[in-house]
Write an enzyme that holds these catalytic residues in place. Structure first.
Site, mmCIF file in Angstrom:
data_model
loop_
_atom_site.group_PDB
_atom_site.id
_atom_site.type_symbol
_atom_site.label_atom_id
_atom_site.label_comp_id
_atom_site.label_asym_id
_atom_site.label_seq_id
_atom_site.Cartn_x
_atom_site.Cartn_y
_atom_site.Cartn_z
ATOM 1 N N CYS A 75 5.381 -6.051 1.312
ATOM 2 C CA CYS A 75 5.893 -4.398 1.488
ATOM 3 C C CYS A 75 5.059 -3.897 2.660
ATOM 4 O O CYS A 75 5.337 -4.056 3.742
ATOM 5 C CB CYS A 75 5.432 -4.156 0.003
ATOM 6 S SG CYS A 75 6.376 -2.617 -0.168
ATOM 7 N N TYR A 76 4.020 -2.834 2.381
ATOM 8 C CA TYR A 76 3.569 -2.331 3.515
ATOM 9 C C TYR A 76 2.906 -3.191 4.569
ATOM 10 O O TYR A 76 2.896 -3.131 5.744
ATOM 11 C CB TYR A 76 2.188 -1.396 2.995
ATOM 12 C CG TYR A 76 1.495 -0.738 4.137
ATOM 13 C CD1 TYR A 76 1.768 0.483 4.726
ATOM 14 C CD2 TYR A 76 0.382 -1.551 4.652
ATOM 15 C CE1 TYR A 76 1.049 1.003 5.614
ATOM 16 C CE2 TYR A 76 -0.379 -0.811 5.658
ATOM 17 C CZ TYR A 76 0.039 0.283 6.190
ATOM 18 O OH TYR A 76 -0.816 1.161 7.179
ATOM 19 N N HIS A 123 7.925 -7.578 -3.612
ATOM 20 C CA HIS A 123 6.526 -7.985 -4.424
ATOM 21 C C HIS A 123 6.829 -9.463 -4.905
ATOM 22 O O HIS A 123 7.151 -9.479 -6.200
ATOM 23 C CB HIS A 123 6.192 -7.004 -5.501
ATOM 24 C CG HIS A 123 5.586 -5.759 -4.497
ATOM 25 N ND1 HIS A 123 4.362 -5.648 -4.110
ATOM 26 C CD2 HIS A 123 6.327 -4.727 -4.208
ATOM 27 C CE1 HIS A 123 4.394 -4.667 -3.337
ATOM 28 N NE2 HIS A 123 5.367 -3.755 -3.546
ATOM 29 N N SER A 161 -24.412 -11.351 -24.729
ATOM 30 C CA SER A 161 -23.852 -10.380 -25.859
ATOM 31 C C SER A 161 -23.309 -11.313 -26.804
ATOM 32 O O SER A 161 -22.782 -10.730 -27.708
ATOM 33 C CB SER A 161 -22.820 -9.316 -25.132
ATOM 34 O OG SER A 161 -21.834 -10.183 -24.680
ATOM 35 N N GLY A 162 -23.033 -12.669 -26.491
ATOM 36 C CA GLY A 162 -22.183 -13.284 -27.452
ATOM 37 C C GLY A 162 -20.536 -13.310 -27.025
ATOM 38 O O GLY A 162 -19.868 -14.234 -27.680
ATOM 39 N N GLY A 163 -20.408 -12.435 -26.147
ATOM 40 C CA GLY A 163 -18.813 -12.373 -25.581
ATOM 41 C C GLY A 163 -18.669 -13.642 -24.694
ATOM 42 O O GLY A 163 -19.372 -14.444 -24.364
ATOM 43 N N VAL A 164 -17.480 -13.757 -24.411
ATOM 44 C CA VAL A 164 -17.008 -14.865 -23.503
ATOM 45 C C VAL A 164 -17.857 -15.120 -22.206
ATOM 46 O O VAL A 164 -18.471 -16.297 -21.870
ATOM 47 C CB VAL A 164 -15.568 -14.882 -23.018
ATOM 48 C CG1 VAL A 164 -15.275 -16.255 -22.274
ATOM 49 C CG2 VAL A 164 -14.591 -14.877 -24.331
ATOM 50 N N ASP A 165 -17.858 -13.992 -21.589
ATOM 51 C CA ASP A 165 -18.492 -14.260 -20.152
ATOM 52 C C ASP A 165 -19.776 -14.418 -20.049
ATOM 53 O O ASP A 165 -20.495 -15.313 -19.551
ATOM 54 C CB ASP A 165 -18.314 -12.672 -19.399
ATOM 55 C CG ASP A 165 -16.721 -12.289 -19.388
ATOM 56 O OD1 ASP A 165 -15.988 -13.298 -19.501
ATOM 57 O OD2 ASP A 165 -16.506 -11.251 -19.195
ATOM 58 N N SER A 166 -20.771 -13.898 -20.903
ATOM 59 C CA SER A 166 -22.244 -14.018 -20.855
ATOM 60 C C SER A 166 -22.436 -15.510 -21.830
ATOM 61 O O SER A 166 -23.418 -16.019 -21.420
ATOM 62 C CB SER A 166 -22.966 -12.829 -21.448
ATOM 63 O OG SER A 166 -22.677 -12.709 -22.880
ATOM 64 N N SER A 167 -21.572 -15.822 -22.721
ATOM 65 C CA SER A 167 -21.936 -16.965 -23.257
ATOM 66 C C SER A 167 -21.605 -18.175 -22.350
ATOM 67 O O SER A 167 -22.276 -19.186 -22.154
ATOM 68 C CB SER A 167 -20.905 -17.219 -24.469
ATOM 69 O OG SER A 167 -21.036 -16.340 -25.374
ATOM 70 N N LYS A 221 -10.897 -13.591 -15.915
ATOM 71 C CA LYS A 221 -11.063 -13.930 -17.239
ATOM 72 C C LYS A 221 -10.489 -15.293 -17.767
ATOM 73 O O LYS A 221 -11.313 -16.234 -18.231
ATOM 74 C CB LYS A 221 -10.719 -13.182 -18.060
ATOM 75 C CG LYS A 221 -11.001 -13.005 -19.505
ATOM 76 C CD LYS A 221 -12.219 -12.201 -19.782
ATOM 77 C CE LYS A 221 -12.891 -12.111 -21.114
ATOM 78 N NZ LYS A 221 -14.129 -11.282 -20.983
ATOM 79 N N GLU A 246 4.260 -11.291 -6.096
ATOM 80 C CA GLU A 246 3.470 -11.457 -7.131
ATOM 81 C C GLU A 246 3.715 -10.824 -8.355
ATOM 82 O O GLU A 246 3.154 -11.046 -9.542
ATOM 83 C CB GLU A 246 2.125 -10.514 -6.640
ATOM 84 C CG GLU A 246 2.020 -8.986 -6.510
ATOM 85 C CD GLU A 246 2.581 -8.497 -5.230
ATOM 86 O OE1 GLU A 246 3.440 -9.285 -4.694
ATOM 87 O OE2 GLU A 246 2.331 -7.385 -4.944
ATOM 88 N N GLY A 283 0.869 -1.302 0.146
ATOM 89 C CA GLY A 283 -0.021 0.153 0.066
ATOM 90 C C GLY A 283 0.934 1.189 0.133
ATOM 91 O O GLY A 283 2.100 1.402 0.264
#
Ligand code: XMP
Length: 511
Positions: free
Chosen positions: A80-81, A170, A224-230, A367, A172, A53
């Site tokens: 870190c913080y 870090h 929408s036909g996108g990945v998430d909604s499909s 994603k 990550e 942070g």
């Protein structure tokens, strides 16, 4: 399910920490540092991570967790913080690095003590990514030093008896050579994780939960036909079958042929697919609007009004389902309120939404986890690996006011770019690529005449999580072909630019 709790102290890499933990097949959630102790107890984590942070722990108003967190008997890793917080809270001393040489930014050769569980089975020397102006002048009682660098004798500390670990660097970020392995050591050696977070398990649990929650209610899915909604369509279909209706809104802001393509994929499936042609109402409301946030709000609201109208027509619809995913939730204030979450997802939901509840079953997934879930549900790779397309569509890729004429220019230019990317075999390796119609007009020479036309910008990025991104190093020959074709084939465009900005400082989309 075993859970890691990540307490957020405002660092810039916090979402990345969550990604890294999930990658190791351990479930985690990022929550505000102010999470009350009884809520932490109910969350029942097998380990806790304090993020980095921007603050200094020795200032009075610096963010702190409930001190009871140290008494839970749960291992803690401070980054870190978070490391300085751990040290200071348990009796150590943290000060500003007065001497500039004790401040560290960037790649730093670091020496580790391999007897510390965090660094076990890793090289004794490797590069870490440091970014701190404060340092631990004195470690708390019970702790020992576990790593050092030339400038910093206290690069890592541990109290293995209590399971407390702190690193100044870090782990990550990719620049820390063995960062993933260190996090893995914390999860598996210190917290005793068993790798129980897989998309196959998630699918089973979600299907059960959705059946219980929805009962015999009806759900309308914004598809929408996108990945998430499909992927969500497939999940809901498996869970509640014919109680699901999928509504695809053609808002007139789609790419070339997209509406027909989406219909061809989904209409034959048992999803009660409905296509709504709402281009006129969206374009009418967008007329003359140039401010990006205003565009997003208008589009978000129109979407909802269309869904409400569809729901009334279908009758007795209780739930609206949306493919909101975790980055949306994180970016909108850690899921404090459903309205804020949904707000972001479609660029501005109205305050009042005429549904009993909004369902967002993917809201805890990244994603790449959504894509993996899609595979578990048997969706074809062509659909699962599709590049994302934002809900507000081409409205946020036409800079300034949106007109039919500009949309049509952009559709043609974008289609050429996509076609050439596919021909070059790069359509699967670039994470997202598209054309943008800028509001820059410039002078050119076409044939023997002067032109004063628009510049199209091409954007292509590489990313796995879409929270950070790098621009794609596309071959010059490909860029040349696309440029020549666009200026020749798209009337009204006389210049093509290639965007070489990463995110940050830019974003993927232009508005
Ligand atoms: P930015 O521009 O924020 O985009 O770097 C990151 C990713 O999110 C997509 N995006 C959206 N998706 N509704 C969506 O469904 C939106 O309002 C929205 N805005 C951005 C963008 O295409 C990229 O993949």
């Amino acid at each position: 399910m075993e859970k890691i709790l990540i307490l957020d102290f405002g660092g810039q890499y916090n979402q990345l920490i969550a990604r890294r933990v999930r990658e190791q097949h351990v479930y985690c959630e990022l929550r505000p540092h102010s999470m009350p102790l009884d809520e932490i107890r109910r969350f029942d984590p097998i380990g806790i991570i304090f993020t980095g942070g921007p603050h200094s722990v020795y200032l009075d108003d610096s963010p702190r967790p409930d001190p009871g967190v140290f008494e839970l008997g749960v291992p803690i890793l401070g980054i870190c913080y978070g490391c300085q917080l751990l040290a200071q809270s348990l009796g150590g001393l943290v000060t500003a690095a007065e001497d500039a040489s004790a401040r560290e930014y960037g790649k730093t050769e670091t020496v580790f003590d391999p007897t510390c569980a965090l660094f076990r089975d890793l090289p004794e020397r490797s590069v870490t990514w440091m970014s701190h102006g404060d340092y631990m002048a004195q470690v708390p009682e019970g702790f020992r030093l576990a790593a050092h660098s030339a400038a910093c004798p206290t690069a890592a500390i541990c109290d293995e008896e209590r399971g407390f670990y702190g690193v100044q660097f870090h782990p990550e970020v990719n620049h820390t050579a063995f960062g993933r392995e260190m996090l893995r050591n914390f999860l598996y050696r210190v917290c005793g994780a068993h790798s129980d977070w897989t998309m196959a398990d998630f699918k089973r649990r979600s299907v059960d939960e959705l059946r219980r929650h929805v009962g015999d209610g009806r759900v309308l899915l914004a598809l929408s036909g996108g990945v998430d909604s499909s992927v969500l369509a497939a999940l809901l279909s498996e869970a509640i079958g014919s109680q699901l209706t999928c509504v695809f809104v053609d808002h007139g802001l789609l790419r070339k042929n997209e509406g027909d393509e989406v219909e061809a994929v989904f209409a034959p499936r048992p999803l009660n697919f409905r296509r709504v042609d709402a281009a006129d109402r969206f374009l009418a409301r967008l007329r003359g609007v140039t401010e990006p946030e205003e565009k997003r709000h208008i589009i978000g609201e129109e979407f909802i009004r269309v869904f409400e109208a569809e729901a009334r027509e279908i009758g007795a619809v209780d739930y609206l389902a949306q493919g909101t995913i975790y980055p949306d939730v994180i970016e909108s204030g850690l899921g404090e309120s459903a309205v804020i979450k949904s707000h972001h997802n479609v660029g501005g939901l109205p305050d009042y939404v005429d549904f009993k509840e909004i369902l967002e079953p993917l809201r805890m997934l990244f994603k790449d986890e959504v894509r993996q879930l899609g595979r578990e549900l048997g969706l074809p790779e062509s659909l699962v690996a599709r590049q994302p397309f934002p809900g507000p569509g081409l409205a946020i890729r036409v800079i300034g006011d949106v007109t039919e004429e500009k949309l049509s220019l952009l559709r043609e230019a974008d289609s050429i770019f996509r076609e050439e990317m596919a021909k070059a075999g790069l359509d699967q390796s670039a994470s997202q690529y598209f054309a943008v119609l800028t509001n820059l007009r410039s002078v050119g020479v076409m044939g023997d005449g002067r032109s004063y036309d628009y510049a199209v910008a091409l954007r292509s990025v590489q990313t796995s999580d879409f929270m950070t991104a790098d621009w794609s190093r596309l071959p010059y020959e490909l860029l040349d072909r696309v440029s020549v074709r666009i200026v020749n084939e798209v009337k009204g465009v006389n210049r093509v630019l290639y965007d070489i900005t990463s995110k940050p400082p830019a974003t993927v989309e232009y508005e």
